[in-house]
Design an enzyme around this catalytic site. Structure first.
Site, PDB file in Angstrom:
ATOM      1  N   SER A  93     -56.323  74.979  44.706  1.00  6.82           N
ATOM      2  CA  SER A  93     -56.184  75.000  43.230  1.00  6.82           C
ATOM      3  C   SER A  93     -55.846  76.407  42.742  1.00  6.82           C
ATOM      4  O   SER A  93     -55.344  76.592  41.639  1.00  6.82           O
ATOM      5  CB  SER A  93     -57.502  74.562  42.589  1.00  6.82           C
ATOM      6  OG  SER A  93     -58.528  75.495  42.912  1.00  6.82           O
ATOM      7  N   CYS A  94     -56.075  77.426  43.585  1.00 10.02           N
ATOM      8  CA  CYS A  94     -55.863  78.796  43.086  1.00 10.02           C
ATOM      9  C   CYS A  94     -54.367  79.138  43.090  1.00 10.02           C
ATOM     10  O   CYS A  94     -53.977  80.237  42.735  1.00 10.02           O
ATOM     11  CB  CYS A  94     -56.623  79.791  43.953  1.00 10.02           C
ATOM     12  SG  CYS A  94     -55.867  79.977  45.541  1.00 10.02           S
ATOM     13  N   LYS A 111     -48.854  79.259  50.202  1.00 13.75           N
ATOM     14  CA  LYS A 111     -49.299  77.859  50.108  1.00 13.75           C
ATOM     15  C   LYS A 111     -48.298  77.025  49.311  1.00 13.75           C
ATOM     16  O   LYS A 111     -48.064  75.850  49.607  1.00 13.75           O
ATOM     17  CB  LYS A 111     -50.698  77.775  49.488  1.00 13.75           C
ATOM     18  CG  LYS A 111     -51.794  78.466  50.264  1.00 13.75           C
ATOM     19  CD  LYS A 111     -51.904  77.979  51.708  1.00 13.75           C
ATOM     20  CE  LYS A 111     -52.674  76.726  51.867  1.00 13.75           C
ATOM     21  NZ  LYS A 111     -52.881  76.329  53.288  1.00 13.75           N
ATOM     22  N   LEU A 154     -64.331  76.007  57.876  1.00 16.57           N
ATOM     23  CA  LEU A 154     -65.086  75.198  56.907  1.00 16.57           C
ATOM     24  C   LEU A 154     -64.500  73.787  56.812  1.00 16.57           C
ATOM     25  O   LEU A 154     -65.213  72.783  56.943  1.00 16.57           O
ATOM     26  CB  LEU A 154     -65.010  75.902  55.542  1.00 16.57           C
ATOM     27  CG  LEU A 154     -65.531  75.147  54.324  1.00 16.57           C
ATOM     28  CD1 LEU A 154     -67.041  75.002  54.389  1.00 16.57           C
ATOM     29  CD2 LEU A 154     -65.125  75.858  53.031  1.00 16.57           C
ATOM     30  N   GLY A 203     -57.304  74.426  62.859  1.00 15.83           N
ATOM     31  CA  GLY A 203     -58.403  75.189  62.238  1.00 15.83           C
ATOM     32  C   GLY A 203     -59.734  74.459  62.364  1.00 15.83           C
ATOM     33  O   GLY A 203     -60.553  74.469  61.453  1.00 15.83           O
TER      34      GLY A 203
HETATM   35  O1  GFB Z   1     -64.957  82.357  45.096  1.00 20.59           O
HETATM   36  P1  GFB Z   1     -64.139  83.505  44.683  1.00 20.59           P
HETATM   37  O2  GFB Z   1     -64.109  84.719  45.561  1.00 20.59           O
HETATM   38  O3  GFB Z   1     -62.644  83.024  44.523  1.00 20.59           O
HETATM   39  O4  GFB Z   1     -64.623  84.025  43.213  1.00 20.59           O
HETATM   40  P2  GFB Z   1     -61.683  82.557  43.337  1.00 20.59           P
HETATM   41  C1  GFB Z   1     -64.929  83.086  42.220  1.00 20.59           C
HETATM   42  C2  GFB Z   1     -65.625  83.800  41.069  1.00 20.59           C
HETATM   43  O5  GFB Z   1     -66.961  84.147  41.498  1.00 20.59           O
HETATM   44  C3  GFB Z   1     -64.951  85.129  40.656  1.00 20.59           C
HETATM   45  C4  GFB Z   1     -67.232  85.500  41.150  1.00 20.59           C
HETATM   46  O6  GFB Z   1     -64.994  85.231  39.256  1.00 20.59           O
HETATM   47  C5  GFB Z   1     -65.867  86.170  41.297  1.00 20.59           C
HETATM   48  O7  GFB Z   1     -65.873  87.407  40.590  1.00 20.59           O
HETATM   49  N1  GFB Z   1     -68.263  86.053  42.049  1.00 20.59           N
HETATM   50  C6  GFB Z   1     -69.488  86.454  41.631  1.00 20.59           C
HETATM   51  C7  GFB Z   1     -68.155  86.270  43.368  1.00 20.59           C
HETATM   52  N2  GFB Z   1     -70.186  86.972  42.668  1.00 20.59           N
HETATM   53  C8  GFB Z   1     -69.379  86.860  43.768  1.00 20.59           C
HETATM   54  C9  GFB Z   1     -69.548  87.242  45.132  1.00 20.59           C
HETATM   55  O8  GFB Z   1     -70.585  87.784  45.555  1.00 20.59           O
HETATM   56  N3  GFB Z   1     -68.501  86.958  45.985  1.00 20.59           N
HETATM   57  C10 GFB Z   1     -67.355  86.364  45.543  1.00 20.59           C
HETATM   58  N4  GFB Z   1     -66.373  86.094  46.439  1.00 20.59           N
HETATM   59  N5  GFB Z   1     -67.149  86.013  44.238  1.00 20.59           N
HETATM   60  C11 GFB Z   1     -60.117  82.173  45.347  1.00 20.59           C
HETATM   61  C12 GFB Z   1     -58.820  82.698  45.897  1.00 20.59           C
HETATM   62  O9  GFB Z   1     -60.266  82.625  44.031  1.00 20.59           O
HETATM   63  O10 GFB Z   1     -60.103  80.753  45.309  1.00 20.59           O
HETATM   64  C13 GFB Z   1     -58.561  82.165  47.259  1.00 20.59           C
HETATM   65  O11 GFB Z   1     -58.847  84.126  45.917  1.00 20.59           O
HETATM   66  C14 GFB Z   1     -58.947  80.711  47.435  1.00 20.59           C
HETATM   67  O12 GFB Z   1     -57.200  82.322  47.495  1.00 20.59           O
HETATM   68  C15 GFB Z   1     -60.121  80.234  46.603  1.00 20.59           C
HETATM   69  O13 GFB Z   1     -57.862  79.919  47.165  1.00 20.59           O
HETATM   70  C16 GFB Z   1     -60.167  78.724  46.521  1.00 20.59           C
HETATM   71  O14 GFB Z   1     -62.017  81.171  42.985  1.00 20.59           O
HETATM   72  O15 GFB Z   1     -61.646  83.562  42.224  1.00 20.59           O
END
Ligand code: GFB
Length: 316
Positions: free
Chosen positions: A114-115, A146, A20, A16
């Site tokens: 961590s998720c 994972k 990132l 990969g």
């Molecule tokens: O970063 P994110 O998509 O992943 O969302 P997770 C983190 C938080 O940010 C959530 C909020 O509460 C989202 O609702 N958020 C606010 C947003 N605005 C935005 C936006 O514009 N885009 C996104 N994406 N989020 C992931 C896992 O969970 O963690 C993956 O789904 C991965 O598997 C990653 O492991 C590390 O932290 O919620």
């Protein structure tokens, strides 16, 4: 942190390498003078194809593998495609670990996330909490794959004596991230949203969810440093957390990005979008006891990432 005993001419395969994490690990290896970094593009090798992966490993004989390839995405991408996240990530680790065992790779580092800890577990999260409760619904496909990868590393160690180690990084961000607004994680999404709102003269930026969850963020260059530290110093079966140990509320994160990118913007919260796990701050005391600590703070990391993004997105 200087990597002492890994020979600079060792054959190190970074899977990969365009993503990132992979690109950060390659940058770090190059900076440290490693002259035999092995990489292969997705077009050249489908990591889900066992026969092709075994043939590639047999031909290239990596001594070390930093296995960071994965099908990754933010909360919306994961919640919309659990079967695909499960299938791809299961295959990605099954093939690479098997080939690494078959061709006697000296050491392999595998990354969880961590998720994949239970949705509700004591904070900060210790490594022992893995599998101690129900998973977060929004990314169970990715999480199961994972977890299988982490347990596979332990199984190869137990059955065949392979030196496969695994780490559990917190949410990551930095250069070469995915900035697609539908599939990305929160940091790149917010950087792009504020940047484009400023460029378009729009006053309001929409944040998904309520803004009340907490998240911990580690700059990817710190993760790359931790990967090489673990490759050098860690040989145990248990997964080890990698993070800063500090978290921030999403609303506060948005306010920091606003300050950096577009101070006059107003925030709007779209509560039709999922919040995901309320909190998932890692207990990083084990890694810190080994002698590693992150160096880049969140504001500095966000500023550096925005500078990179702005340079990438400005017309040549
Ligand atoms: O970063 P994110 O998509 O992943 O969302 P997770 C983190 C938080 O940010 C959530 C909020 O509460 C989202 O609702 N958020 C606010 C947003 N605005 C935005 C936006 O514009 N885009 C996104 N994406 N989020 C992931 C896992 O969970 O963690 C993956 O789904 C991965 O598997 C990653 O492991 C590390 O932290 O919620």
């Amino acid at each position: 942190m200087e990597i002492a005993s890994l020979s600079r001419s060792a054959r190190i395969w970074v899977t990969g390498h365009r993503g990132l994490v992979g690109s950060a690990v390659v940058r770090r290896l190059q900076a440290d003078g490693f002259s035999n970094i092995l990489t292969v593009t997705r077009a050249e090798l489908d990591l889900r194809d066992q026969a092709a992966v075994s043939k590639w490993v047999r031909t290239n004989l990596p001594q070390y593998v930093v296995h960071v390839a994965g099908k990754v995405g933010g909360i919306l991408a994961n919640s919309r495609a659990p079967a695909d996240f499960l299938y791809d990530n299961l295959l990605l680790h099954a093939t690479v670990l098997r080939a690494a065992y078959e061709h006697r790779v000296e050491k392999l580092l595998y990354l969880g996330s961590s998720c994949i800890y239970p949705r509700e577990c004591p904070q900060p999260i210790r490594e022992e909490s893995l599998l101690a409760g129900p998973l977060e619904k929004s990314n169970y496909g990715y999480a199961i794959a994972k977890i299988a990868g982490l347990l596979s590393c332990q199984a190869y160690r137990e059955q065949y004596g392979c030196n496969f180690i695994s780490a559990m990084p917190t949410n990551l961000y930095g250069p070469h991230d995915n900035f697609d607004l539908e599939t990305s994680h929160v940091v790149p999404a917010l950087i792009r949203k504020f940047h484009e709102a400023k460029q378009r003269g729009e006053q309001t930026v929409t944040i998904w969810g309520t803004g009340t969850p907490y998240r911990e963020f580690l700059h990817v260059d710190d993760l790359a440093d931790a990967c090489l530290f673990l490759l050098e110093h860690y040989d145990a079966a248990e997964p080890i957390n990698v993070g800063t140990g500090e978290d921030v509320m999403i609303r506060e994160l948005a306010e920091i990005v606003r300050e950096i990118v577009f101070p006059d913007a107003e925030l709007r919260f779209d509560t039709s979008k999922p919040d995901g796990t309320p909190r998932k701050r890692l207990d990083v005391s084990r890694l810190q006891a080994l002698g590693w600590k992150h160096r880049r703070g969140l504001r500095d990391g966000l500023r550096q990432t925005y500078e990179w993004y702005r340079a990438q997105s400005s017309p040549c």
